[in-house]
Design a protein around this motif. Sequence first.
Motif: not given
Length: 390
Positions: A232-247
């Motif tokens: 029931q968590g996300t399938a992958f690890k994502f940033p809490e803020n969906a707009d955050e850009q990971i480089i």
Amino acid sequence: MKKRILALLLLTVMLLAGCGGDGEVSAPAESSTPEVSNESSEPIVSDTVSNESSEPEVSDESSEEPVELGNRNILTGLYNLSDEAVGKRPVAIMVNNIPAAMPQYGIDKAEVVFEIPVEGHQTRLMCLFGDYTQLPQVCSVRSCRKYFPAIALGFDAIYVNYGQNPVITSYVNSLGIVQYDGSPYGANLFIRDKDRLNAGYAIEHTLYFDGPNFPAATVKHKTNMDLAENKQGTAFKFPENADEQIIPEGEACTDVYIDFGANESGFTYNEETKTYFKTFYNSKTKKVEPQVDGKSGKQFEFKNVIVLHTPVAYDPDAVYSKGQHRLINWKGGKNCEAYYISNGVKQRIYWVKNSEKDSMKFYDMDGNELTLNCGKTYICFNEMKEVTFK
């Protein structure tokens, strides 16, 4: 008999070599013969059987309370699920990917797409959709290969296909995966596209899955759509803020080219949209062309591209395909070469999936779980020597 034993020993050596071997030999082109379908009259539900692994365990079991995601899509990390789909299982649909079946349709709406080699150096797509109440019509639906449901089970997904050879049916049944195989569901969910038939497509490239009717089918067949507690968590690890850009931590990468043999996939980075647009090599026109959806006309577009190295071996038990069906290493491990490409940068990573029931987890080379950018993700398995980064 001696040849059989020798073949099995050779395969064992290749698989023990993990991600370090090639295992590639020539194969004939994919047959256009329709697949033998599974004759089950209902979705298959039974306990999962796990494979053993020498890799460190990465378990989905947790003593913590399930994460409350609200309307967050577990496949993308975006907050766009319909209320009816909150806490419900995703759907994985098998789609043909040879030029004769193109353009496919409905898959521009898929949120995770796996591209994996099958016989004849072709590839097949497994398209995952996070909101089962918003499924499109998807064409052309094709048959099962044993590694696809093994991967789908890690997402607790409903598995949709049309046909599978009886030789692998016992394995698929043993997984306990909920499966909608086209044959027993007939015209309620699996329909021949008359426009394609009239346009001269071979019949095996004309079947579509009628996604809008799927919610009603789950009620009729009493399909349990609730996600398992440990999924029931996300399938992958994502940033809490969906707009955050990971480089990613690595070097610039604006183009990715993957040569599967008979299929070739490319990805080109668009600085404006900060996404990768997919191309394919059209063997009919002998040109690299945008891979577009047959109904929307949109080119396939991904925020994340993940390339996983595997030796692509042949399955000696697949006598029904004259030994041409494939085996891949979907379990991974720290020694397995892999790359995460996003926002114009490529990073070396690895992945671990200890058994069919376990999620696929991605890690940086220091062993920290990788954070993916929110959005759609493309994942492929192939020999890394056939991948070019620019």
